[in-house]
Each structure stands twice: as structure tokens, then as C-alpha cells.
Design a protein around this motif. Structure first.
Motif, mmCIF file in Angstrom:
data_model
loop_
_atom_site.group_PDB
_atom_site.id
_atom_site.type_symbol
_atom_site.label_atom_id
_atom_site.label_comp_id
_atom_site.label_asym_id
_atom_site.label_seq_id
_atom_site.Cartn_x
_atom_site.Cartn_y
_atom_site.Cartn_z
ATOM 1 N N LYS A 135 -16.155 -1.526 1.647
ATOM 2 C CA LYS A 135 -15.958 -2.426 2.778
ATOM 3 C C LYS A 135 -14.716 -3.298 2.548
ATOM 4 C CE LYS A 135 -18.659 -5.236 5.857
ATOM 5 N NZ LYS A 135 -20.002 -5.720 6.172
ATOM 6 N N SER A 136 -14.560 -3.785 1.344
ATOM 7 C CA SER A 136 -13.386 -4.614 1.031
ATOM 8 C C SER A 136 -12.103 -3.812 1.161
ATOM 9 C CB SER A 136 -13.498 -5.190 -0.383
ATOM 10 O OG SER A 136 -14.572 -6.096 -0.450
ATOM 11 N N GLU A 137 -12.107 -2.587 0.657
ATOM 12 C CA GLU A 137 -10.924 -1.722 0.784
ATOM 13 C C GLU A 137 -10.577 -1.492 2.244
ATOM 14 O OE1 GLU A 137 -8.577 0.192 -0.998
ATOM 15 O OE2 GLU A 137 -9.074 -1.088 -2.683
ATOM 16 N N LYS A 138 -11.576 -1.196 3.049
ATOM 17 C CA LYS A 138 -11.323 -0.952 4.469
ATOM 18 C C LYS A 138 -10.780 -2.198 5.151
ATOM 19 C CE LYS A 138 -14.706 2.690 5.200
ATOM 20 N NZ LYS A 138 -16.008 3.040 5.829
ATOM 21 N N GLU A 139 -11.321 -3.359 4.813
ATOM 22 C CA GLU A 139 -10.875 -4.594 5.435
ATOM 23 C C GLU A 139 -9.428 -4.911 5.082
ATOM 24 O OE1 GLU A 139 -13.685 -7.586 4.325
ATOM 25 O OE2 GLU A 139 -15.139 -6.901 5.796
ATOM 26 N N LEU A 140 -9.001 -4.486 3.919
ATOM 27 C CA LEU A 140 -7.623 -4.737 3.511
ATOM 28 C C LEU A 140 -6.676 -3.667 4.009
ATOM 29 C CD1 LEU A 140 -8.259 -6.103 -0.044
ATOM 30 C CD2 LEU A 140 -7.348 -7.345 1.895
ATOM 31 N N TYR A 189 0.771 -1.225 0.000
ATOM 32 C CA TYR A 189 0.000 0.000 0.000
ATOM 33 C C TYR A 189 0.808 1.284 0.000
ATOM 34 C CZ TYR A 189 -3.805 -3.123 0.897
ATOM 35 O OH TYR A 189 -4.708 -4.131 0.792
ATOM 36 N N ALA A 190 2.055 1.232 0.312
ATOM 37 C CA ALA A 190 2.837 2.461 0.415
ATOM 38 C C ALA A 190 2.737 3.281 -0.865
ATOM 39 C CB ALA A 190 4.286 2.138 0.744
ATOM 40 N N GLN A 191 3.010 2.681 -2.006
ATOM 41 C CA GLN A 191 2.897 3.400 -3.273
ATOM 42 C C GLN A 191 1.451 3.489 -3.727
ATOM 43 O OE1 GLN A 191 5.234 5.087 -4.921
ATOM 44 N NE2 GLN A 191 3.682 5.763 -6.346
ATOM 45 N N ALA A 192 0.686 2.414 -3.525
ATOM 46 C CA ALA A 192 -0.690 2.383 -4.017
ATOM 47 C C ALA A 192 -1.542 3.468 -3.382
ATOM 48 C CB ALA A 192 -1.301 1.012 -3.754
ATOM 49 N N GLU A 193 -1.312 3.771 -2.090
ATOM 50 C CA GLU A 193 -2.116 4.788 -1.437
ATOM 51 C C GLU A 193 -1.919 6.154 -2.077
ATOM 52 O OE1 GLU A 193 -1.847 4.967 2.779
ATOM 53 O OE2 GLU A 193 -2.491 2.900 3.015
ATOM 54 N N LYS A 194 -0.724 6.429 -2.556
ATOM 55 C CA LYS A 194 -0.459 7.711 -3.191
ATOM 56 C C LYS A 194 -1.201 7.837 -4.512
ATOM 57 C CE LYS A 194 4.186 7.946 -1.241
ATOM 58 N NZ LYS A 194 5.594 7.867 -1.540
ATOM 59 N N ASP A 195 -1.389 6.703 -5.185
ATOM 60 C CA ASP A 195 -1.986 6.705 -6.506
ATOM 61 C C ASP A 195 -3.473 6.380 -6.510
ATOM 62 O OD1 ASP A 195 0.569 7.180 -7.488
ATOM 63 O OD2 ASP A 195 0.994 5.038 -7.706
ATOM 64 N N SER A 196 -4.003 5.899 -5.407
ATOM 65 C CA SER A 196 -5.379 5.425 -5.413
ATOM 66 C C SER A 196 -6.349 6.510 -4.968
ATOM 67 C CB SER A 196 -5.514 4.202 -4.511
ATOM 68 O OG SER A 196 -5.307 4.577 -3.169
ATOM 69 N N THR A 197 -7.588 6.271 -5.313
ATOM 70 C CA THR A 197 -8.666 7.150 -4.913
ATOM 71 C C THR A 197 -9.076 6.772 -3.503
ATOM 72 O OG1 THR A 197 -9.420 7.181 -7.198
ATOM 73 C CG2 THR A 197 -10.987 7.896 -5.540
ATOM 74 N N THR A 198 -9.383 7.755 -2.678
ATOM 75 C CA THR A 198 -9.800 7.456 -1.321
ATOM 76 C C THR A 198 -11.244 6.990 -1.309
ATOM 77 O OG1 THR A 198 -10.597 9.676 -0.834
ATOM 78 C CG2 THR A 198 -8.251 9.231 -0.386
ATOM 79 N N ILE A 199 -11.581 6.281 -0.252
ATOM 80 C CA ILE A 199 -12.947 5.810 -0.089
ATOM 81 C C ILE A 199 -13.903 6.998 -0.010
ATOM 82 C CG2 ILE A 199 -14.485 4.640 1.536
ATOM 83 C CD1 ILE A 199 -12.192 2.629 1.990
ATOM 84 N N GLU A 200 -13.482 8.073 0.635
ATOM 85 C CA GLU A 200 -14.336 9.262 0.712
ATOM 86 C C GLU A 200 -14.617 9.836 -0.680
ATOM 87 O OE1 GLU A 200 -16.057 10.256 3.348
ATOM 88 O OE2 GLU A 200 -15.163 8.509 4.312
ATOM 89 N N GLU A 201 -13.618 9.806 -1.551
ATOM 90 C CA GLU A 201 -13.830 10.282 -2.923
ATOM 91 C C GLU A 201 -14.822 9.382 -3.657
ATOM 92 O OE1 GLU A 201 -9.622 12.440 -4.033
ATOM 93 O OE2 GLU A 201 -9.686 10.251 -4.063
ATOM 94 N N VAL A 202 -14.726 8.083 -3.433
ATOM 95 C CA VAL A 202 -15.662 7.149 -4.075
ATOM 96 C C VAL A 202 -17.076 7.398 -3.563
ATOM 97 C CG1 VAL A 202 -16.305 4.719 -4.335
ATOM 98 C CG2 VAL A 202 -13.912 5.408 -4.525
ATOM 99 N N LYS A 203 -17.213 7.613 -2.258
ATOM 100 C CA LYS A 203 -18.535 7.903 -1.698
ATOM 101 C C LYS A 203 -19.123 9.158 -2.334
ATOM 102 C CE LYS A 203 -17.932 5.830 2.860
ATOM 103 N NZ LYS A 203 -17.836 6.107 4.302
ATOM 104 N N LYS A 204 -18.297 10.190 -2.470
ATOM 105 C CA LYS A 204 -18.759 11.444 -3.069
ATOM 106 C C LYS A 204 -19.146 11.234 -4.531
ATOM 107 C CE LYS A 204 -18.836 16.122 -3.393
ATOM 108 N NZ LYS A 204 -20.021 16.378 -4.175
ATOM 109 N N GLU A 205 -18.301 10.525 -5.281
ATOM 110 C CA GLU A 205 -18.613 10.250 -6.686
ATOM 111 C C GLU A 205 -19.914 9.459 -6.808
ATOM 112 O OE1 GLU A 205 -15.294 8.234 -8.457
ATOM 113 O OE2 GLU A 205 -13.939 9.910 -8.093
#
Length: 151
Positions: free
Chosen positions: A142-147, A21-37
Motif C-alpha cells: 500500500k505504501s509503495e502504491k501511494e508513493l 523512481y526512474a532508476q529505482a523502478e528498473k532495479d526494484s521488485t514489483t508489487i506483483e512479485e512481492v505478492k507472489k513471494e
């Protein structure tokens, strides 16, 4: 749909899943952004009348494509750490992905129905798509949070 939090949270705590996740977190969309979208999409589609169906269908297609990319990224995270997972965590990850794919197919079916719907059926079709899309994004979140990659 039951997603077991304990197994995957334990993996996150033990660090078996975290390294990717170190690199992936920088490049990924946050869960909050997905909720907003998702909220924006559902509000937008809800406001479209049958005469604006083409716009709604295009927006739904774009949103499904984005969510497909996010599901693929989640699956890649699982694959990257699969060898480090115990049998229970592997099974749990497989079940999570199976659930996501099932819900994605349900949303796609509603998308197809919405796309082909008549003006008379428009309201029912867009509600069906909206409900299915919301279920899909909630399962992804939910899956993202669990991981352990949720922000």
C-alpha cells in the motif's frame, strides 16, 4: 491502520515524488512479485509440519530479510524527496514508515516465537507469523502504491 492515499497520490501527480523512481523502478521488485513471494512463503510455511520447523524458520528469516531491504528502499525514496514534500506529505510518510516498522517488529516477534516453539505449539506459531507477515507485506504494498512506484 489508516494510510491516507490522497496526500501521497497528489505528490505523485504533481511530480514531487516521481523523480527518484526512474532508476529505482528498473532495479526494484514489483508489487506483483512481492505478492507472489508472500503467497509462496505463506503456502510453504503452512505446509511445514513441526518436524520441518528448521526449514520453515530459515525460509521465514530469508523472507523477512528481503522485506527489510524493500522497506529500507522505500524509506530511501522518501528521504530523497523529503525536502520537496509539504508538511502534510512529510507527516504522512513518517506515519507510513512508523506503521511498517511496527508491523515488521510484530512479524519478527512471531518469527522468534515460531523459532522457539515446541511441536505442540507449532501450528499456532506458524499461523501467527503468517498473519503478521501478510499484514506487513500488505502495508508495504500500500505504501509503495501511494508513493507512485507500484507497477
Amino acid at each position: 491502520m489508516h494510510l491516507h492515499i490522497s496526500t501521497l497520490m497528489l505528490l505523485g501527480i504533481l511530480g514531487a515524488v516521481q523523480p527518484c523512481y526512474a532508476q529505482a523502478e528498473k532495479d526494484s521488485t514489483t508489487i506483483e512479485e512481492v505478492k507472489k513471494e508472500t503467497q509462496d512463503l505463506l503456502q510453504s510455511i503452512g505446509s511445514f509440519t513441526a518436524d520441518k520447523k528448521d526449514q520453515a524458520v530459515e525460509q521465514a528469516k530469508d523472507s523477512l530479510n528481503k522485506l527489510d531491504q524493500r522497506i529500507d528502499a522505500l524509506e530511501a525514496k522518501i528521504d530523497k524527496n523529503f525536502d520537496e514534500m509539504n508538511d502534510a506529505a512529510r507527516e504522512e510518510a513518517r506515519e507510513n514508515m512508523k506503521t511498517l516498522r511496527k508491523l515488521r517488529n510484530k512479524a519478527a516477534e512471531w518469527y522468534g516465537s515460531m523459532k522457539a516453539s515446541s511441536a505442540d505449539a507449532w501450528e499456532q506459531m506458524k499461523k501467527g507469523f503468517s498473519d503478521a507477515y501478510k499484514d506487513l507485506t500488505e502495508a508495504w504494498e500500500k505504501s509503495e502504491k501511494e508513493l507512485g512506484s507500484g507497477k
